[in-house]
Scaffold this active site. Structure first.
Site, PDB file in Angstrom:
ATOM      1  N   GLU A 195      53.784   5.561 -15.468  1.00 19.33           N
ATOM      2  CA  GLU A 195      54.242   5.842 -16.572  1.00 19.33           C
ATOM      3  C   GLU A 195      53.603   7.012 -17.378  1.00 19.33           C
ATOM      4  O   GLU A 195      52.076   6.695 -17.381  1.00 19.33           O
ATOM      5  CB  GLU A 195      54.805   4.929 -17.214  1.00 19.33           C
ATOM      6  CG  GLU A 195      55.571   4.730 -18.492  1.00 19.33           C
ATOM      7  CD  GLU A 195      55.587   3.468 -19.472  1.00 19.33           C
ATOM      8  OE1 GLU A 195      56.030   2.495 -19.367  1.00 19.33           O
ATOM      9  OE2 GLU A 195      54.971   3.480 -20.613  1.00 19.33           O
ATOM     10  N   ASP A 241      52.888   8.783 -20.919  1.00 18.48           N
ATOM     11  CA  ASP A 241      53.260   8.304 -22.593  1.00 18.48           C
ATOM     12  C   ASP A 241      53.025   9.208 -23.441  1.00 18.48           C
ATOM     13  O   ASP A 241      52.056   8.788 -23.479  1.00 18.48           O
ATOM     14  CB  ASP A 241      53.336   6.605 -22.535  1.00 18.48           C
ATOM     15  CG  ASP A 241      54.008   5.590 -22.200  1.00 18.48           C
ATOM     16  OD1 ASP A 241      54.512   6.015 -21.991  1.00 18.48           O
ATOM     17  OD2 ASP A 241      52.932   4.732 -22.463  1.00 18.48           O
ATOM     18  N   GLU A 298      53.497   8.721 -28.030  1.00 20.45           N
ATOM     19  CA  GLU A 298      54.072   7.853 -28.221  1.00 20.45           C
ATOM     20  C   GLU A 298      53.477   8.186 -29.766  1.00 20.45           C
ATOM     21  O   GLU A 298      52.931   8.464 -30.150  1.00 20.45           O
ATOM     22  CB  GLU A 298      53.880   6.382 -28.124  1.00 20.45           C
ATOM     23  CG  GLU A 298      54.314   5.335 -27.134  1.00 20.45           C
ATOM     24  CD  GLU A 298      54.551   3.745 -26.853  1.00 20.45           C
ATOM     25  OE1 GLU A 298      55.817   3.386 -26.181  1.00 20.45           O
ATOM     26  OE2 GLU A 298      53.613   3.287 -27.228  1.00 20.45           O
ATOM     27  N   HIS A 314      48.938   8.062 -29.370  1.00 20.02           N
ATOM     28  CA  HIS A 314      48.759   7.611 -28.929  1.00 20.02           C
ATOM     29  C   HIS A 314      49.736   7.801 -27.312  1.00 20.02           C
ATOM     30  O   HIS A 314      50.681   8.282 -26.779  1.00 20.02           O
ATOM     31  CB  HIS A 314      49.802   6.094 -28.732  1.00 20.02           C
ATOM     32  CG  HIS A 314      49.320   5.258 -28.137  1.00 20.02           C
ATOM     33  ND1 HIS A 314      48.218   3.959 -28.183  1.00 20.02           N
ATOM     34  CD2 HIS A 314      50.133   4.853 -26.740  1.00 20.02           C
ATOM     35  CE1 HIS A 314      48.252   3.403 -27.025  1.00 20.02           C
ATOM     36  NE2 HIS A 314      49.607   3.342 -26.431  1.00 20.02           N
ATOM     37  N   ASN A 320      48.934   7.115 -23.338  1.00 22.68           N
ATOM     38  CA  ASN A 320      48.791   6.087 -21.806  1.00 22.68           C
ATOM     39  C   ASN A 320      48.848   6.780 -20.888  1.00 22.68           C
ATOM     40  O   ASN A 320      49.710   7.914 -20.310  1.00 22.68           O
ATOM     41  CB  ASN A 320      49.140   5.326 -22.530  1.00 22.68           C
ATOM     42  CG  ASN A 320      48.287   3.798 -21.498  1.00 22.68           C
ATOM     43  OD1 ASN A 320      47.342   4.089 -20.772  1.00 22.68           O
ATOM     44  ND2 ASN A 320      48.357   2.943 -21.729  1.00 22.68           N
ATOM     45  N   GLU A 339      44.421   3.819 -22.851  1.00 25.31           N
ATOM     46  CA  GLU A 339      44.343   4.590 -23.975  1.00 25.31           C
ATOM     47  C   GLU A 339      44.003   5.785 -24.504  1.00 25.31           C
ATOM     48  O   GLU A 339      42.157   5.348 -24.391  1.00 25.31           O
ATOM     49  CB  GLU A 339      45.382   3.848 -24.898  1.00 25.31           C
ATOM     50  CG  GLU A 339      46.798   2.469 -24.532  1.00 25.31           C
ATOM     51  CD  GLU A 339      45.840   0.982 -23.854  1.00 25.31           C
ATOM     52  OE1 GLU A 339      44.363   1.395 -23.432  1.00 25.31           O
ATOM     53  OE2 GLU A 339      46.491   0.142 -23.976  1.00 25.31           O
ATOM     54  N   GLY A 343      47.307  -1.666 -37.031  1.00 26.13           N
ATOM     55  CA  GLY A 343      47.525  -3.313 -36.247  1.00 26.13           C
ATOM     56  C   GLY A 343      48.634  -3.658 -36.439  1.00 26.13           C
ATOM     57  O   GLY A 343      48.306  -5.078 -36.637  1.00 26.13           O
TER      58      GLY A 343
END
Ligand SMILES: *[C@@H]1O[C@H](CO)[C@@H](O)[C@H](O)[C@H]1NC(C)=O
Ligand SMILES: *[C@@H]1O[C@H](CO)[C@@H](O)[C@H](O)[C@H]1NC(C)=O
Length: 275
Positions: free
Chosen positions: A102, A104, A106, A119, A121, A131, A200
């Protein structure tokens, strides 16, 4: 080595021809499939654009009909404006099944006036934990901007408006797994992740502002067929300077520097050059 003139012009002709046939604008009607959201995803502008929306009952998403083994994938995105806390807008590549690969992008929303977090990854053979996160140098909700993933056998490059923001090189020979064999589809979605996305998980989605909408446009796929390098696969001096600038000024999280999470020391690729 100097090439004879006729060969040079032939090459120039050939490469412009190849660029034409391989760097194709996708049509959301023809090339994408809306996979969830029960009417919350809408194709716009005759197939050039697509909107995803999210309310308290559901988000929405689409995927490419085809799968690809390597390529350059460009998408223009205009993210959820205003109070987008708790929402996550995605643009990523993924294979299916166990031990999946994958790549990513995001986009984690935020309270009004606070910055989105981009984000990134990379998962290889089911393992992620790579990340890196960034704040952008512009407001990603005010206009469309282009986000690109270049996935070639030698490296993965994440670009924002043509600025390289992250490079993940193939260090397979040093024992770092790299997405090499499993074809991937392109996936995009808008969903609620207020249990972790914003600060978070402390800032929750404000459903009074729903539905939330993100816009996608001008999806382009460059196949880099048969191992042929994609455009911009190699970073010239200017691109390297830009990458350094993004990493120094705009990176807010780097797994390579997180010794609390990785007390055994950073992963092997973290000890290599960033280019
Ligand atoms: C590196 O590539 C070889 C050949 O594709 C593969 O057998 C091996 O498992 C890879 N190593 C890692 C760490 O993924
Ligand atoms: C939201 O804004 C805060 C404060 O500026 C920032 O620390 C955080 O990185 C931003 N993004 C997310 C997704 O929380």
């Amino acid at each position: 080595m100097a090439l004879p003139q006729p060969l040079l012009s032939k090459l120039a002709f050939l490469s412009s021809f190849l660029a034409l046939i391989s760097f194709a604008a996708a049509d959301f009607y023809r090339d994408a499939e809306i996979t969830w959201g029960d009417g919350r995803a809408k194709i716009l502008e005759g197939g050039r654009g697509l909107s995803l929306s999210l309310d308290q009952s559901s988000g929405s998403g689409f995927q490419s009909k085809k799968e690809f083994l390597f390529g350059r994938f460009d998408m223009q995105l205009k993210l959820v404006p205003g109070n987008s806390a708790g929402t996550v807008t995605t643009f990523y590549l993924s294979s299916q099944g166990p031990g999946h690969d994958e790549i990513d992008f995001e986009f984690l929303g935020n309270s009004t006036g606070e910055p989105y977090t981009v984000h990134t990854n990379v998962y290889s053979q089911g393992k992620g934990d790579k990340e890196q996160q960034f704040h952008l140098w512009f407001d990603p909700t005010a206009a469309f901007h282009t986000y690109s993933i270049v996935w070639s056998p030698s490296k993965i490059i994440f670009l924002v408006d043509s600025s390289p923001t992250r490079v993940f090189k193939n260090h397979n020979s040093s024992g770092v797994a790299y997405p090499m064999k499993q074809p991937m589809r392109v996936y995009c979605s808008l969903w609620n992740a207020d249990d972790w996305a914003t600060q978070g998980g402390r800032v929750k989605t404000d459903w009074a502002h729903a539905p939330f909408t993100a816009y996608y446009r001008d999806f382009r796929i460059d196949l880099c067929a048969d191992g042929t390098p994609c455009a911009t696969q190699e970073l010239d001096g200017k691109a390297r300077n830009r990458l350094r600038w993004v990493q120094q000024e705009h990176m807010i999280y780097n797994y390579c520097a997180d010794s609390n999470r990785f007390p055994q020391g950073p992963s092997i690729e973290c000890q290599k050059s960033i280019f």
